[in-house]
Design an enzyme around this catalytic site. Sequence first.
Site, short mmCIF file in Angstrom:
data_model
loop_
_atom_site.label_atom_id
_atom_site.label_comp_id
_atom_site.label_asym_id
_atom_site.label_seq_id
_atom_site.Cartn_x
_atom_site.Cartn_y
_atom_site.Cartn_z
N TYR A 75 0.45 -1.10 -0.04
CA TYR A 75 -0.26 0.01 -0.21
C TYR A 75 0.80 1.18 0.04
O TYR A 75 0.79 1.98 -1.20
CB TYR A 75 -0.75 -0.13 1.05
CG TYR A 75 -2.08 1.28 1.63
CD1 TYR A 75 -2.86 0.79 0.14
CD2 TYR A 75 -1.85 2.10 2.10
CE1 TYR A 75 -3.94 2.22 0.63
CE2 TYR A 75 -2.26 3.42 1.59
CZ TYR A 75 -4.06 3.19 1.35
OH TYR A 75 -4.63 4.11 1.01
N LYS A 94 1.25 3.84 -3.82
CA LYS A 94 0.41 5.00 -2.55
C LYS A 94 1.77 6.54 -3.43
O LYS A 94 1.56 7.64 -3.97
CB LYS A 94 -0.15 5.74 -1.96
CG LYS A 94 -0.61 4.35 -1.62
CD LYS A 94 -2.41 5.16 -2.67
CE LYS A 94 -3.03 5.12 -2.40
NZ LYS A 94 -4.78 5.53 -3.08
#
Length: 261
Positions: free
Chosen positions: A169, A173
């Site tokens: 994640y 990102k």
Amino acid sequence: MGNVNAAGIPAEDPSQDLTGRVAIVTGAARGMGRAHARRLAAQGASVLLVDRDGVVAETAAELANVGGRVDHLAADLTAEGADALVVDTCLERFGRLDILVHNAGIMHDWRRLKETSPEELDRYFALNVRAPYALSRTARPHLARSGSGRIVFISSQWGQVPDGHSYGYMVSKAAQLGLMKALAQELVGEGILVNAIAPGAVRTRMVPDEYLEVETAAVPLGRLAEPGEIAALVGFLASDQAGFITGQTLPVNGGALLVGI
């Protein structure tokens, strides 16, 4: 205060009016994506809701009377040719494209380095980086033709400051924010403005109940953000009010980055 529309915008405020413009919102079936679509429709835009979740049809029906026209497309953005499918569908149904909101994402998984395989990392990059890259690339000429093209990434505070876990994640990102800056630099000459919003924890299913207490405790304001608070910034960045903003990441985290994560 005067009359306001469904998004809470004063009716006499023309600077956020998106009437005649067309938006694509990915990951639009639930949570933040649904809020973004609602906000843009309430500002007058026609909106294509894209999600691989079949609930997207129900969401589109719920938003049908909010403001601008609303339609939907069920599609897996990581599938080959999905970018062309999404853009072609938008053009067939609405005739143009002005606003692209990259909202689709994978749930924060709380895994550390030793628990994150290369294959797991690839899964995050496929949706958080490769898919918006391909969709932006395909949408580019249509956004340029618009004269008011906008691309908005829904990133994360963990793309700005690593949280020590959820490698897939947080790394994807961070890469997403790099992609945003590269697009902003290249496309500004074509009149396309590209920005990102980096929320902290938002009250959606992306924050499981078992982590609600720890996530809330990390926010100085003492609560999670509501989807509508993020959507308000999407509506702003899509509007003429944001006509001098590009290449920026707007943090919306209740002060979380003031005290670290």
